[in-house]
Motif scaffolding. Structure first.
Motif, PDB file in Angstrom:
ATOM      1  N   ARG A  28      26.010   2.874  27.356  1.00 19.56           N
ATOM      2  CA  ARG A  28      24.628   3.258  27.129  1.00 19.56           C
ATOM      3  C   ARG A  28      23.722   2.107  27.584  1.00 19.56           C
ATOM      4  NH1 ARG A  28      23.145   7.551  24.541  1.00 19.56           N
ATOM      5  NH2 ARG A  28      21.150   6.589  24.027  1.00 19.56           N
ATOM      6  N   PRO A  29      22.441   2.369  27.745  1.00 26.56           N
ATOM      7  CA  PRO A  29      21.528   1.267  28.099  1.00 26.56           C
ATOM      8  C   PRO A  29      21.557   0.167  27.046  1.00 26.56           C
ATOM      9  CG  PRO A  29      20.456   3.394  28.378  1.00 26.56           C
ATOM     10  CD  PRO A  29      21.751   3.665  27.695  1.00 26.56           C
ATOM     11  N   LEU A  30      21.464  -1.063  27.475  1.00 23.34           N
ATOM     12  CA  LEU A  30      21.413  -2.187  26.568  1.00 23.34           C
ATOM     13  C   LEU A  30      20.089  -2.161  25.812  1.00 23.34           C
ATOM     14  CD1 LEU A  30      23.047  -4.755  25.794  1.00 23.34           C
ATOM     15  CD2 LEU A  30      21.586  -5.985  27.410  1.00 23.34           C
ATOM     16  N   LEU A  31      20.170  -2.380  24.505  1.00 27.25           N
ATOM     17  CA  LEU A  31      18.933  -2.428  23.726  1.00 27.25           C
ATOM     18  C   LEU A  31      18.110  -3.618  24.190  1.00 27.25           C
ATOM     19  CD1 LEU A  31      17.676  -0.943  21.247  1.00 27.25           C
ATOM     20  CD2 LEU A  31      18.508  -2.850  19.863  1.00 27.25           C
ATOM     21  N   ARG A  32      16.961  -3.342  24.815  1.00 23.59           N
ATOM     22  CA  ARG A  32      16.067  -4.392  25.282  1.00 23.59           C
ATOM     23  C   ARG A  32      14.659  -3.998  24.909  1.00 23.59           C
ATOM     24  NH1 ARG A  32      16.799  -6.824  31.060  1.00 23.59           N
ATOM     25  NH2 ARG A  32      16.451  -8.814  30.041  1.00 23.59           N
TER      26      ARG A  32
ATOM     27  N   THR B 212      18.838   2.617  16.259  1.00 23.42           N
ATOM     28  CA  THR B 212      19.114   2.119  17.602  1.00 23.42           C
ATOM     29  C   THR B 212      19.678   3.227  18.481  1.00 23.42           C
ATOM     30  OG1 THR B 212      20.354   0.495  18.893  1.00 23.42           O
ATOM     31  CG2 THR B 212      21.390   1.280  16.876  1.00 23.42           C
ATOM     32  N   ASN B 213      19.132   3.331  19.695  1.00 23.48           N
ATOM     33  CA  ASN B 213      19.658   4.288  20.668  1.00 23.48           C
ATOM     34  C   ASN B 213      20.216   3.595  21.897  1.00 23.48           C
ATOM     35  OD1 ASN B 213      17.357   3.401  21.898  1.00 23.48           O
ATOM     36  ND2 ASN B 213      16.421   5.423  22.172  1.00 23.48           N
ATOM     37  N   GLY B 214      20.504   2.296  21.770  1.00 22.11           N
ATOM     38  CA  GLY B 214      21.134   1.534  22.843  1.00 22.11           C
ATOM     39  C   GLY B 214      22.155   0.575  22.267  1.00 22.11           C
ATOM     40  N   ASP B 215      22.904  -0.069  23.139  1.00 22.06           N
ATOM     41  CA  ASP B 215      23.910  -1.037  22.701  1.00 22.06           C
ATOM     42  C   ASP B 215      23.247  -2.295  22.151  1.00 22.06           C
ATOM     43  OD1 ASP B 215      25.877   0.687  23.460  1.00 22.06           O
ATOM     44  OD2 ASP B 215      26.528  -0.453  25.213  1.00 22.06           O
ATOM     45  N   VAL B 216      23.710  -2.743  21.000  1.00 21.42           N
ATOM     46  CA  VAL B 216      23.189  -3.949  20.358  1.00 21.42           C
ATOM     47  C   VAL B 216      24.159  -5.094  20.647  1.00 21.42           C
ATOM     48  CG1 VAL B 216      22.535  -5.031  18.181  1.00 21.42           C
ATOM     49  CG2 VAL B 216      22.121  -2.579  18.537  1.00 21.42           C
ATOM     50  N   PRO B 217      23.750  -6.112  21.395  1.00 16.91           N
ATOM     51  CA  PRO B 217      24.677  -7.192  21.724  1.00 16.91           C
ATOM     52  C   PRO B 217      25.145  -7.956  20.492  1.00 16.91           C
ATOM     53  CG  PRO B 217      22.745  -7.245  23.156  1.00 16.91           C
ATOM     54  CD  PRO B 217      22.442  -6.284  22.053  1.00 16.91           C
ATOM     55  N   PRO B 218      26.278  -8.619  20.586  1.00 21.42           N
ATOM     56  CA  PRO B 218      26.734  -9.472  19.485  1.00 21.42           C
ATOM     57  C   PRO B 218      25.666 -10.483  19.092  1.00 21.42           C
ATOM     58  CG  PRO B 218      28.438  -9.282  21.162  1.00 21.42           C
ATOM     59  CD  PRO B 218      27.211  -8.633  21.730  1.00 21.42           C
ATOM     60  N   PHE B 219      25.660 -10.832  17.808  1.00 20.36           N
ATOM     61  CA  PHE B 219      24.820 -11.887  17.228  1.00 20.36           C
ATOM     62  C   PHE B 219      23.347 -11.498  17.097  1.00 20.36           C
ATOM     63  CE2 PHE B 219      27.866 -13.941  20.279  1.00 20.36           C
ATOM     64  CZ  PHE B 219      28.823 -14.288  19.344  1.00 20.36           C
ATOM     65  N   THR B 220      22.957 -10.302  17.514  1.00 18.40           N
ATOM     66  CA  THR B 220      21.548  -9.940  17.621  1.00 18.40           C
ATOM     67  C   THR B 220      21.027  -9.331  16.330  1.00 18.40           C
ATOM     68  OG1 THR B 220      21.806  -9.559  19.987  1.00 18.40           O
ATOM     69  CG2 THR B 220      19.894  -8.554  18.933  1.00 18.40           C
ATOM     70  N   MET B 221      19.801  -9.672  15.952  1.00 17.97           N
ATOM     71  CA  MET B 221      19.095  -9.022  14.864  1.00 17.97           C
ATOM     72  C   MET B 221      18.199  -7.929  15.440  1.00 17.97           C
ATOM     73  SD  MET B 221      17.942 -12.009  12.201  1.00 17.97           S
ATOM     74  CE  MET B 221      17.450 -10.752  11.018  1.00 17.97           C
TER      75      MET B 221
ATOM     76  N   ALA C 272      22.707   4.531  14.072  1.00 22.14           N
ATOM     77  CA  ALA C 272      22.967   4.376  15.505  1.00 22.14           C
ATOM     78  C   ALA C 272      23.206   5.733  16.144  1.00 22.14           C
ATOM     79  CB  ALA C 272      24.181   3.477  15.733  1.00 22.14           C
ATOM     80  N   HIS C 273      22.660   5.890  17.352  1.00 20.76           N
ATOM     81  CA  HIS C 273      22.805   7.096  18.153  1.00 20.76           C
ATOM     82  C   HIS C 273      24.236   7.224  18.662  1.00 20.76           C
ATOM     83  CE1 HIS C 273      22.120   9.811  21.616  1.00 20.76           C
ATOM     84  NE2 HIS C 273      21.014  10.184  20.989  1.00 20.76           N
ATOM     85  N   GLN C 274      24.610   8.437  19.065  1.00 26.61           N
ATOM     86  CA  GLN C 274      25.947   8.662  19.619  1.00 26.61           C
ATOM     87  C   GLN C 274      26.261   7.691  20.754  1.00 26.61           C
ATOM     88  OE1 GLN C 274      25.869  12.760  20.830  1.00 26.61           O
ATOM     89  NE2 GLN C 274      26.705  13.483  18.902  1.00 26.61           N
ATOM     90  N   PHE C 275      27.514   7.247  20.775  1.00 31.76           N
ATOM     91  CA  PHE C 275      28.093   6.401  21.831  1.00 31.76           C
ATOM     92  C   PHE C 275      27.509   4.984  21.870  1.00 31.76           C
ATOM     93  CE2 PHE C 275      28.806  10.738  23.341  1.00 31.76           C
ATOM     94  CZ  PHE C 275      30.147  10.698  23.637  1.00 31.76           C
TER      95      PHE C 275
ATOM     96  N   PHE D 274      30.478  -8.072  26.528  1.00 32.66           N
ATOM     97  CA  PHE D 274      29.924  -6.891  25.869  1.00 32.66           C
ATOM     98  C   PHE D 274      28.934  -6.184  26.789  1.00 32.66           C
ATOM     99  CE2 PHE D 274      26.754  -4.724  23.315  1.00 32.66           C
ATOM    100  CZ  PHE D 274      27.495  -4.095  22.328  1.00 32.66           C
ATOM    101  N   ILE D 275      28.053  -6.959  27.415  1.00 26.89           N
ATOM    102  CA  ILE D 275      27.048  -6.378  28.302  1.00 26.89           C
ATOM    103  C   ILE D 275      27.706  -5.714  29.512  1.00 26.89           C
ATOM    104  CG2 ILE D 275      25.108  -6.938  29.820  1.00 26.89           C
ATOM    105  CD1 ILE D 275      24.446  -9.230  27.873  1.00 26.89           C
ATOM    106  N   GLU D 276      28.725  -6.351  30.058  1.00 23.76           N
ATOM    107  CA  GLU D 276      29.373  -5.831  31.255  1.00 23.76           C
ATOM    108  C   GLU D 276      30.048  -4.483  31.010  1.00 23.76           C
ATOM    109  OE1 GLU D 276      28.921  -6.890  34.101  1.00 23.76           O
ATOM    110  OE2 GLU D 276      28.789  -9.065  34.206  1.00 23.76           O
TER     111      GLU D 276
END
Length: 263
Positions: A259-263, A177-186, A159-162, A253-255
């Motif tokens: 960092r940008p949300l991993l999408r 990953t360079n973005g936030d990974v939401p809970p429960f996500t693969m 995972a990237h910084q922050f 978590f999203i709120e």
């Protein structure tokens, strides 16, 4: 040596000021620094180094050749006092490195309870790792990464910084990953770190029933499959969260994304 004294190999070096519970075991050629505290039942294998300020809880196992509590790998670090805190019941395998925090990052790196960190895992400065996680070989967390409970990270992933990795997430082998990974996500096993559904098998193993899993799947489809702008997806998630605490956790978590949300 009395029965109540720490069981320390004669080649180990325990610096003055270190505090070890009576039954702590320390292997050959291991160094325990001056400002280190180690709780009862913990076993430190051979060729480890543990520098302070570091606080380690009860019943941890450091198998060998681990470097714990070292200075942060940050050019801004100027020898200020920062610390590492590790909880209870963790297994730390060979050549794992966990660094202390930095003043600019809050001054502390933390690891919770009952985690498995397999060989060559690296946890950088100011990271915060929850409990019941599994980090496979060569897992790498850059500085300031936050990892929730029950996260599994496969080999050679990182995972990237922050970045934040939400509870019950699963990162496939080699996922970066360079973005936030939401809970429960693969997250898929590729360098792009793309979302690939929810960690349904892991949730089943942890006692999530069919209704809870269905609600999480519905939320995932809203966020990733429906093609909605993020703002609109959050509106729909808020409606779903009224009927599901898990979706509420996902939305919270999203709120709080930095960092940008991993999408």
């Amino acid at each position: 040596m009395t029965d109540n004294a720490p069981r320390i190999h004669p080649t180990a070096v325990i610096e003055e000021g270190a505090r070890l519970a009576d039954d702590v075991q320390v292997g050959a050629f291991t160094l325990i620094g001056a400002d280190v505290e180690i709780g009862a039942g913990t076993v430190i294998g051979p060729h480890c180094s543990i520098h302070g300020p570091t606080r380690i809880g009860r019943n941890n196992r450091f198998i060998g050749h681990a470097a714990i509590g070292g200075e942060p790998q940050d050019k801004k670090y100027r020898a200020e006092r920062t610390e590492l805190v590790i909880g209870d019941g963790n297994v730390i395998r060979e050549f794992v490195t966990i660094n202390r925090g930095t003043e600019g990052g809050g001054g502390i790196t933390t690891v919770g309870d009952d985690n498995w960190m397999l060989a060559y895992t690296h946890v950088a400065h100011d990271c915060h790792v929850g409990s019941h996680c599994v980090f496979s070989n060569n897992t790498t967390l850059a500085g300031h990464v936050s990892v929730g409970d029950y996260v599994i990270i496969s080999g050679f992933a990182g995972a990237h910084q922050f970045c934040r990795i939400g509870a019950h997430a699963f990162l496939g082998m080699g996922a970066l990953t360079n973005g936030d990974v939401p809970p429960f996500t693969m997250v898929g096993s590729d360098s792009l770190g793309r979302p690939r559904g929810i960690n349904s098998e892991g949730l089943k193993r942890r006692g999530f029933d069919a209704e809870r899993i269905a609600s999480i799947k519905r939320a995932y489809r809203t966020l990733y499959v429906a093609g909605l702008p993020l703002a609109e997806a959050k509106v729909q998630l808020a409606e779903q969260a009224a009927h599901s605490a898990d979706v509420k956790d996902l939305l919270d978590f999203i709120e709080h994304a930095e960092r940008p949300l991993l999408r």
